[in-house]
Scaffold this active site. Structure first.
Site, PDB file in Angstrom:
ATOM      1  N   ASP A   1      17.446  14.733  42.672  1.00 24.42           N
ATOM      2  CA  ASP A   1      17.298  13.710  41.638  1.00 24.42           C
ATOM      3  C   ASP A   1      16.198  14.163  40.690  1.00 24.42           C
ATOM      4  OD1 ASP A   1      14.981  13.346  43.077  1.00 24.42           O
ATOM      5  OD2 ASP A   1      15.454  11.315  43.751  1.00 24.42           O
TER       6      ASP A   1
ATOM      7  N   TYR B   1      17.714  11.067  57.208  1.00 26.49           N
ATOM      8  CA  TYR B   1      16.528  10.743  56.401  1.00 26.49           C
ATOM      9  C   TYR B   1      16.396   9.234  56.168  1.00 26.49           C
ATOM     10  CZ  TYR B   1      13.155  11.096  52.564  1.00 26.49           C
ATOM     11  OH  TYR B   1      12.054  10.968  51.763  1.00 26.49           O
TER      12      TYR B   1
ATOM     13  N   ASP C   1      14.491  17.306  46.201  1.00 24.91           N
ATOM     14  CA  ASP C   1      15.547  16.294  46.275  1.00 24.91           C
ATOM     15  C   ASP C   1      16.437  16.392  45.037  1.00 24.91           C
ATOM     16  OD1 ASP C   1      14.582  15.378  48.643  1.00 24.91           O
ATOM     17  OD2 ASP C   1      13.601  13.592  47.842  1.00 24.91           O
TER      18      ASP C   1
END
Length: 400
Positions: free
Chosen positions: A49, A266, A47
């Site tokens: 992040d 998602y 992801d």
């Protein structure tokens, strides 16, 4: 040596931080390890992040990887977005500060949990308490917020206050205005509410003796209310709880099922914004919704304008994932469970709002001086329903 909890051992600070493979993930880890050994180069597809960065880098560090690693940044998981991101791979080393940030958070959590849990538990035992008192960087302040709020509710004392209202002939109709106390008025509490019944009755008697009043203020402000944002997981859970009575877990599980069937994006997203590269899919999504997915959604989709750009389309607001929206895969509503249909409806409804104009209305404020007392009324006249048409019609149809 740390099996027995002792104050003299605190603080516990590891000289080296060790990683172990979770037994439940051992088989999957071995597969990944084998693929790393076979690969010439590696792409970190975690992801975008700090936690997603660390998740992959931890594995690479654990296996002692020395092969070149590139980084792909994916906010959206549709095929077009993935292909675009594959053409813009970056050196994974550029994201080391992101990894370090996540690692610092992880180790801070561990240090606080390990040391403060033991310290508070040992202190409590010295005072005769039993059990373990876990302390966490996140859960302890969260628990404090809940406890503080509960104490406020437990000690809440209701206060009776009085409101004086008057109906005035105004133009061709009637307006209801509320009495506004002057700064020198007695019988008010700290919030300016009239808590003295006699004061309210005196005002009422005073106004009943009057004949006419004077309009002291008339202000009309032209305003608009922008489109609501698409759903994040939390906003979807709130909406589904209010409308259908679903629990947060039911909403998450259902959204996950829709995601796995490729009908929605998602579900575990905390973001309510959309990347601009998703605009290219809007025409297809709207066409699918207009093609009889659900009668009300179909009606809204046929009236939607895919040329409109709401505030939701903002790349700078995107976190690890974008808002939850329908995908370009057409959902056959007849093959969904009732709960799946309801959750899909809410997701699609919020998405459709992005393709309606802002609601436009006139906000009117009127001030009246009557019997030497001030009264105020306000209201709005809707000039164009805009995006709220997609909500208002549903409420009207269901009797709301």
């Amino acid at each position: 040596s740390y099996k027995t909890w002792r104050t003299e051992d605190l603080p516990i600070i590891p000289e080296t931080w060790k990683l172990i493979v979770s037994p439940s993930a051992k088989d999957q880890f071995e597969i990944i390890k084998g693929l790393i050994e076979q690969a010439d180069s590696i792409v970190n597809a975690g992801d975008p992040d700090r936690e997603g960065q660390l998740l992959i880098d931890e594995i690479l560090d654990y296996v002692g990887n020395t092969k070149p690693v590139e980084r792909i940044l994916l906010n959206a998981l549709d095929e077009k977005s993935i292909h675009e991101s594959l053409t813009d791979l970056r050196d994974n080393r550029d994201f080391k500060p992101l990894k370090d940030s996540a690692l610092a958070r992880s180790r801070a959590d561990w240090l606080m949990g390990m040391n403060l849990s033991r310290a508070y538990t040992l202190a409590a035992r010295r005072q005769g308490h039993k059990g373990v008192y876990p302390v966490g960087r996140v859960k302890t302040p969260t628990l404090a917020l809940v406890v503080r709020r509960q104490r406020e509710l437990d000690h809440f004392v209701p206060v009776t206050y009085y409101v004086v209202k008057a109906d005035f002939d105004y133009g061709s109709g009637t307006i209801t205005a509320q009495w506004q106390a002057k700064d020198t008025q007695g019988g008010l509490d700290s919030e300016g509410r009239c808590i003295d019944k006699q004061t309210a009755e005196n005002i009422l008697a005073k106004t009943e003796a009057a004949v006419s009043g004077t309009v002291t203020e008339r202000k009309v402000t032209h305003k608009k209310e922008n489109q609501r944002l698409p759903h994040s997981l939390s906003s979807l859970q709130i909406a589904a709880g209010k409308k259908y009575g679903y629990s947060p877990q039911q909403v998450l599980d259902t959204a996950q099922q829709l995601y796995e069937r490729k009908f929605t994006t998602y579900p575990r997203s905390d973001c309510e914004y959309l990347p601009k590269n998703q605009l290219s899919a809007a025409k297809t999504i709207l066409a699918n919704l207009a093609d009889g997915a659900e009668p009300q959604l179909a009606a809204w989709a046929r009236e939607a304008d895919d040329s409109l750009r709401s505030r939701a389309w903002n790349d700078k607001k995107i976190t690890a994932h974008h808002a939850i929206i329908p995908t370009t895969v057409r959902a056959d509503m007849t093959k969904l469970s009732p709960m799946e249909r309801n959750i899909y409806f809410l997701i699609a409804q919020a998405y459709l709002a992005q393709f309606y104009p802002a609601q436009v209305y006139d906000q009117t404020k009127v001030g009246v001086l009557y019997a030497d007392e001030n009264f105020s009324a306000s209201g709005r006249v809707v000039q164009a329903m805009g995006w709220k048409a997609a909500l208002w019609r549903k409420e009207r149809r269901s009797g709301g």
